[in-house]
Enzyme design. Structure first.
Site, PDB file in Angstrom:
ATOM      1  N   ASP A 251       0.868  -1.171   0.000  1.00 45.54           N
ATOM      2  CA  ASP A 251       0.000   0.000   0.000  1.00 45.54           C
ATOM      3  C   ASP A 251       0.915   1.236   0.000  1.00 45.54           C
ATOM      4  O   ASP A 251       2.093   1.136   0.343  1.00 45.54           O
ATOM      5  CB  ASP A 251      -0.864  -0.039   1.271  1.00 45.54           C
TER       6      ASP A 251
ATOM      7  N   ASP B 191      -0.174   4.980   0.986  1.00 47.79           N
ATOM      8  CA  ASP B 191      -0.402   5.938   2.066  1.00 47.79           C
ATOM      9  C   ASP B 191      -0.359   5.234   3.425  1.00 47.79           C
ATOM     10  O   ASP B 191      -1.167   4.349   3.687  1.00 47.79           O
ATOM     11  CB  ASP B 191      -1.764   6.620   1.880  1.00 47.79           C
TER      12      ASP B 191
HETATM   13  C1  BG6 Z   1      -5.769   5.877   0.084  1.00 50.45           C
HETATM   14  C2  BG6 Z   1      -5.825   6.863   1.236  1.00 50.45           C
HETATM   15  O1  BG6 Z   1      -4.479   5.344  -0.021  1.00 50.45           O
HETATM   16  O2  BG6 Z   1      -6.079   6.546  -1.136  1.00 50.45           O
HETATM   17  C3  BG6 Z   1      -7.209   7.517   1.282  1.00 50.45           C
HETATM   18  O3  BG6 Z   1      -5.577   6.160   2.445  1.00 50.45           O
HETATM   19  C4  BG6 Z   1      -7.528   8.146  -0.056  1.00 50.45           C
HETATM   20  O4  BG6 Z   1      -7.223   8.482   2.303  1.00 50.45           O
HETATM   21  C5  BG6 Z   1      -7.392   7.111  -1.173  1.00 50.45           C
HETATM   22  O5  BG6 Z   1      -8.868   8.651  -0.049  1.00 50.45           O
HETATM   23  C6  BG6 Z   1      -7.639   7.689  -2.553  1.00 50.45           C
HETATM   24  O6  BG6 Z   1      -6.603   8.592  -2.863  1.00 50.45           O
HETATM   25  P1  BG6 Z   1      -6.620   9.622  -4.067  1.00 50.45           P
HETATM   26  O7  BG6 Z   1      -5.192  10.138  -4.089  1.00 50.45           O
HETATM   27  O8  BG6 Z   1      -6.942   8.854  -5.320  1.00 50.45           O
HETATM   28  O9  BG6 Z   1      -7.626  10.665  -3.765  1.00 50.45           O
HETATM   29 MG    MG Z   2      -2.847   3.117   3.514  1.00 45.36          MG
END
Ligand code: BG6
Ligand code: MG
Length: 222
Positions: free
Chosen positions: A9, A11
């Site tokens: 993953d 984030d």
């Molecule tokens: C995840 C995050 O990795 O990605 C979430 O933990 C986020 O908080 C999701 O909403 C989608 O991310 P993005 O960058 O496509 O808006």
């Molecule tokens: Mg994550």
């Protein structure tokens, strides 16, 4: 069966963006609804896609919006704010232990893939100087989001492997559920309890490499 693919993953595992995601949501809700988002709501959006995060935050704030177009416009605006906040990311933002783990896996010819729900995942990997280290980046655009297993299964299919040859690393409850729904071995990192994880660590810097070696060779041996 040995592990042949590790799916990371982004984030909360490779880098920490929770603050930036939530800051962007906070700015959006303040601007459009004059609402100060409850900081505790952050846990509900971790690992959850952009549009679904918006749905959750709207519902928790008691706001009803019927139009999908309006919701998409709001999610898009949040993303523009978020992208400004991550512009300054560089290799110093890679979380401790990540580079060592990537190096260790590459030395053993284990493939590594990015399995993030974020559509900004590839951009961030580039900013972090890790883009070329990854053998595959899952494009989450047309996949069901976590806790559904699709993102992890996409990486698995790319390498023509079976679930038992794959291991996922996640910081979010939804992500661990997705790895387990895919039938793979799950390592959980971070502050959340992640009780479904097969192995739970505080962070990747405290990884026990001897135990990891055993898991990679035979993940389901008790
Ligand atoms: C995840 C995050 O990795 O990605 C979430 O933990 C986020 O908080 C999701 O909403 C989608 O991310 P993005 O960058 O496509 O808006
Ligand atoms: Mg994550």
């Amino acid at each position: 069966m040995r592990i042949a693919l590790v799916i990371f993953d982004m984030d909360g595992v490779i880098t920490e963006t929770t603050h930036e995601h939530y800051q962007a949501w906070t700015l959006l809700f303040k601007k459009h609804f004059n609402i100060n988002l409850n900081p505790d709501f952050e846990t509900y959006t971790r690992g959850v896609s952009r549009l679904e995060s918006l749905e959750i935050l709207l519902s928790k704030s008691g706001i009803h919006i019927a139009s999908l177009d309006v919701k998409k416009a709001l999610a898009n605006e949040k993303n523009l704010m978020y992208q400004q906040l991550i512009q300054a990311f560089d290799s110093s933002k890679v979380l401790p232990g990540v580079k060592d783990l990537i190096h260790y896996l590459k030395e053993r010819n284990i493939k590594i893939a990015l399995g993030s729900a974020s559509k900004n995942g590839s951009f961030l990997l580039e900013r972090l100087g890790l883009k070329d280290a990854f053998d595959y980046h899952v494009d989450p655009s047309h996949l069901r989001s976590k806790p559904k297993p699709d993102i992890f299964l996409d990486a698995m299919h790319h390498f023509r492997l079976s679930p038992k040859a794959c291991l996922g690393i996640e910081d979010a409850e939804a992500g661990i559920q997705a790895i387990k729904a895919a039938g793979m071995y799950a390592i959980g990192v971070g502050k959340e309890p992640l009780i479904q994880a097969d192995w739970k660590l505080n962070d990747l810097a405290s990884l026990d490499y001897q135990k990891l070696e055993e898991i990679l060779m035979n993940p389901y041996e008790k």
